[in-house]
Design a protein around this motif. Structure first.
Motif, mmCIF file in Angstrom:
data_model
loop_
_atom_site.group_PDB
_atom_site.id
_atom_site.type_symbol
_atom_site.label_atom_id
_atom_site.label_comp_id
_atom_site.label_asym_id
_atom_site.label_seq_id
_atom_site.Cartn_x
_atom_site.Cartn_y
_atom_site.Cartn_z
ATOM 1 N N VAL A 175 0.812 -1.122 0.049
ATOM 2 C CA VAL A 175 -0.176 0.021 -0.054
ATOM 3 C C VAL A 175 0.979 1.241 0.029
ATOM 4 O O VAL A 175 1.577 1.317 1.039
ATOM 5 N N PRO A 176 0.639 2.222 -0.997
ATOM 6 C CA PRO A 176 1.417 3.264 -1.103
ATOM 7 C C PRO A 176 0.960 4.494 -0.140
ATOM 8 O O PRO A 176 -0.112 4.436 0.220
ATOM 9 N N THR A 177 1.696 5.454 0.282
ATOM 10 C CA THR A 177 1.392 6.441 1.237
ATOM 11 C C THR A 177 2.082 7.893 0.645
ATOM 12 O O THR A 177 2.588 7.833 -0.326
ATOM 13 N N VAL A 178 1.786 8.884 1.110
ATOM 14 C CA VAL A 178 2.432 10.103 0.786
ATOM 15 C C VAL A 178 3.712 10.186 0.667
ATOM 16 O O VAL A 178 4.448 10.542 -0.393
ATOM 17 N N ASP A 179 4.498 9.474 1.697
ATOM 18 C CA ASP A 179 6.139 9.506 1.642
ATOM 19 C C ASP A 179 6.574 7.970 1.387
ATOM 20 O O ASP A 179 7.980 7.630 1.495
ATOM 21 N N TYR A 180 5.626 6.951 0.669
ATOM 22 C CA TYR A 180 6.197 5.746 0.581
ATOM 23 C C TYR A 180 5.545 4.959 -0.630
ATOM 24 O O TYR A 180 4.517 5.121 -0.765
ATOM 25 N N TYR A 181 6.440 4.400 -1.617
ATOM 26 C CA TYR A 181 5.868 3.620 -2.492
ATOM 27 C C TYR A 181 6.785 2.502 -2.634
ATOM 28 O O TYR A 181 8.009 2.400 -2.539
ATOM 29 N N PRO A 182 6.123 1.213 -2.723
ATOM 30 C CA PRO A 182 6.944 0.090 -2.727
ATOM 31 C C PRO A 182 7.878 -0.198 -3.963
ATOM 32 O O PRO A 182 7.547 0.357 -4.814
ATOM 33 N N ASP A 183 8.854 -1.000 -3.646
ATOM 34 C CA ASP A 183 10.189 -1.241 -4.697
ATOM 35 C C ASP A 183 9.343 -1.886 -5.877
ATOM 36 O O ASP A 183 8.276 -2.730 -5.576
ATOM 37 N N ARG A 184 9.859 -1.415 -7.055
ATOM 38 C CA ARG A 184 9.081 -2.336 -8.249
ATOM 39 C C ARG A 184 9.112 -3.741 -8.212
ATOM 40 O O ARG A 184 8.501 -4.540 -8.485
ATOM 41 N N SER A 185 10.221 -4.253 -7.841
ATOM 42 C CA SER A 185 10.553 -5.729 -7.992
ATOM 43 C C SER A 185 9.530 -6.183 -6.906
ATOM 44 O O SER A 185 9.159 -7.357 -7.140
ATOM 45 N N TYR A 186 9.399 -5.648 -5.653
ATOM 46 C CA TYR A 186 8.422 -6.260 -4.577
ATOM 47 C C TYR A 186 6.987 -6.166 -5.476
ATOM 48 O O TYR A 186 6.325 -7.268 -5.215
ATOM 49 N N VAL A 187 6.634 -5.028 -6.069
ATOM 50 C CA VAL A 187 5.269 -5.124 -6.485
ATOM 51 C C VAL A 187 4.904 -6.309 -7.494
ATOM 52 O O VAL A 187 3.852 -6.896 -7.506
ATOM 53 N N PHE A 188 5.945 -6.540 -8.496
ATOM 54 C CA PHE A 188 5.729 -7.452 -9.450
ATOM 55 C C PHE A 188 5.879 -8.754 -8.696
ATOM 56 O O PHE A 188 5.001 -9.620 -8.998
ATOM 57 N N THR A 189 6.801 -9.047 -7.775
ATOM 58 C CA THR A 189 6.914 -10.360 -7.124
ATOM 59 C C THR A 189 5.338 -10.715 -6.429
ATOM 60 O O THR A 189 5.086 -11.775 -6.438
ATOM 61 N N PHE A 190 4.970 -9.569 -5.499
ATOM 62 C CA PHE A 190 3.793 -10.071 -4.660
ATOM 63 C C PHE A 190 2.524 -10.121 -5.545
ATOM 64 O O PHE A 190 1.530 -11.053 -5.508
#
Length: 599
Positions: A175-190
């Protein structure tokens, strides 16, 4: 009889067969003309060639993980870009000495953000900041081998690489927030492997809900401002999802959820709303193309499975056109095979690899979503391999004259050679498989008229011994050539697809989805993503060769013999050699005659 023992031989240039209207100049192999990675082997089929040597072998140390062939994105500087490049590898590993599964998130403590904590602190941002500030108190670290294992909430890291976590923590980490975005490798993997544990619709619903809820503070105006700040990151996450896993959105519930989020975003940020509209249009276009492709494949299969009278007996089938009457140039035929391979590869969704074994654990898939396994494009590609093998065998067994059969065998050997040069290993293996089918292999008098030197070398390259070690070496060389390619032709890498599926299957079988503490084994998910991401790089290549519609139509629609028909045609070409073969021929004739009478 086809040889089985490899030895050194010579590859000569493939001259056109016969005189038809294909007056094309002989195209050059990607390794001809000095474009190969090793000057000493500019033409892998000129001069003496040792069967122990591999023309794709490049004297470079090979990492277990591919070097990144595309630009990676720093998760700490992630901003929404409406022109998100789907051609990028979503699993680009970071450079050594860090683990290839390492996140680029600056503070692992941010990985686990409690929703309840974010609400009490007035939003998700302050909650994650508090988590980072209390990092030293929350972290439990211990030495483990040569690295450090640390736990942050319900997420466990080893040398800063996520190795296990609870499902809830993994969802929260997406889940992204104002000051955080997950790493793309994590997004793809999950996104790839989460379907082992829950329905994509359920995941999307929970992620969108958490993203909205974490911005609530009780003040309507403040909530609107905060959501406006996080909206671009939510749109970016949904864009990555729709671009990489568009087939998830064939589910009407997914599309409804996407529509609801579009309306929600429209109330806060006009720019993000327009980005959502563009994203939805691209998604609909992709799904429409998929539907048209599936209809076209179904129609082609219907034509190819017809049993016309010309194939019901060998004497009648002699009137049928053969492959040499359609194309007598091995390189041109290899080009058209590569077109078919890349076209069909491009429609295989990465999630189909996971859904092939998603039913293996009924406890985790009790809701029954995977009872209808959505792997139709993957299965269609496997069926194409089988069709090509039977087409090769049909073309060889069909001619009445031994000289003509030998000529077709030599032609397909040259086609296989050109497929190897191109990097089309799937067609190469399909041709070898067809030529090794028992109805073809038993034609000893025909094989005695064939120069089998090149075929023996090609067989050696695809030898299954030592877990296809020769082929894997060639595949690494082709992959490295693709990464340093100077032309679109050099970028082509088409793997032996059945072996790729087998590798992923055994990776899944050999590792548990969950650990003894109930955590999801994320190391396994990293490995699955690594293998699937290579496939995504290979499938994005656009075929650089000109299309020949007549040849393509012949390859995908011309009827082929069934297995029984192949055996009977083989016996009619070269008679039975023993009583067992005589009994087999008698039985086949009776069986096929009975089928014809019933039809």
């Amino acid at each position: 009889m086809p040889p089985t023992t490899p030895y050194a031989g010579k590859f000569s240039s493939c001259a056109p067969y016969g005189n038809n209207n294909n007056n094309h100049p002989q195209p050059q192999s990607p390794y001809r003309g000095g474009t190969g990675p090793k000057a000493a082997r500019d033409n892998v089929y000129n001069g003496n060639y040792s069967s122990a040597e591999n023309p794709y072998d490049i004297p470079q140390p090979h990492s277990a993980y591919r070097s990144a062939s595309v630009s990676s994105v720093n998760a700490k500087e992630h901003h929404y870009n409406s022109s998100y490049a789907v051609s990028e590898n979503p699993y680009s590993p970071p450079p050594p000495p860090h683990s290839p599964r390492q996140h680029s998130t600056s503070c692992p403590g941010r990985a686990y953000r409690h929703t309840s904590g974010s609400s009490s602190n007035g939003g998700g941002s302050s909650g994650s900041e508090q988590s980072c500030r209390n990092n030293s108190a929350a972290t439990k670290a211990r030495l483990y081998g040569h690295g450090i294992t640390a736990s942050y909430g319900e997420m466990c890291y080893h040398d800063n690489s996520l190795v296990s976590a609870s499902l809830e923590a993994l969802i929260q980490h997406l889940v992204p927030t104002v000051d955080y975005y997950p790493d793309r490798s994590y997004v793809f993997t999950f996104l790839l492997s989460s379907r082992l544990f829950l329905h994509p619709y359920e995941l999307m619903t929970r992620v969108c809900h958490l993203c909205v809820e974490q911005q609530r503070s009780g003040d309507a105006l403040l909530d609107k401002i905060r959501f406006r700040e996080v909206a671009p990151k939510l749109v970016q996450l949904l864009t990555e999802w729709t671009e990489t896993f568009p087939y998830d959105f064939r589910d009407e519930r997914m599309m409804r959820c996407l529509k609801d989020m579009t309306h929600h975003v429209a109330r806060g940020d006009e720019y993000s709303w327009r980005a959502m509209q563009q994203m939805t249009q691209r998604l609909i276009k992709r799904l429409s193309a998929l539907g048209q492709y599936e209809e076209a494949v179904a129609a082609l299969n219907a034509v190819a499975t017809e049993r016309p009278a010309s194939l019901k007996s060998k004497q009648a089938s002699a009137q049928r056109s053969d492959v040499l009457s359609v194309c007598d140039d091995p390189f041109v035929l290899a080009q058209q095979l590569t077109h078919i391979e890349l076209d069909r590869l491009s429609f295989i969704g990465p999630e189909e690899f996971i859904q092939t074994f998603a039913m293996k654990d009924p406890l985790e898939n009790h809701k029954g979503f995977f009872r209808k396994r959505k792997t139709s494009n993957l299965e269609a590609y496997v069926n194409w391999f089988n069709r090509l093998s039977f087409l090769v065998a049909t073309e060889i067994c069909m001619p009445v004259k031994k000289k003509h059969r030998a000529r077709i065998i030599e032609f397909f050997i040259d086609v296989a050679q050109e497929c190897f040069n191109i990097g089309n290993f799937n067609s190469l293996m399909a041709i070898i498989t067809g030529m090794n089918m028992s109805p073809v292999a038993r034609l000893k008098k025909t094989w005695n008229k064939v120069n089998t030197d090149k075929f023996e070398i090609l067989e050696h390259q695809m030898d299954p011994s030592s877990n296809f070690s020769n082929y894997r070496t060639a595949l690494r060389g082709a992959t490295q050539r693709s990464e340093t390619a100077h032309s679109s032709q050099e970028k082509i890498v088409i793997p032996f697809f059945s072996l790729l599926i087998k590798d992923i299957y055994f990776l899944n079988e050999g590792c548990a989805n969950r650990l003894t503490n109930g955590h999801i084994n994320f190391e396994k998910l990293w490995e699955l993503a690594k293998q699937v991401s290579e496939f995504l790089v290979w499938r994005q290549v656009v075929c650089p060769f000109d299309r020949d519609r007549r040849i393509l139509q012949y390859l995908v629609t011309t009827p082929v013999f069934s297995e029984d028909e192949l055996h009977l045609a083989s016996y009619e070409s070269e008679g039975p050699e023993n009583n067992m073969e005589k009994d087999s021929r008698r039985s086949l004739r009776s069986s096929l005659l009975h089928r014809e009478n019933r039809s």
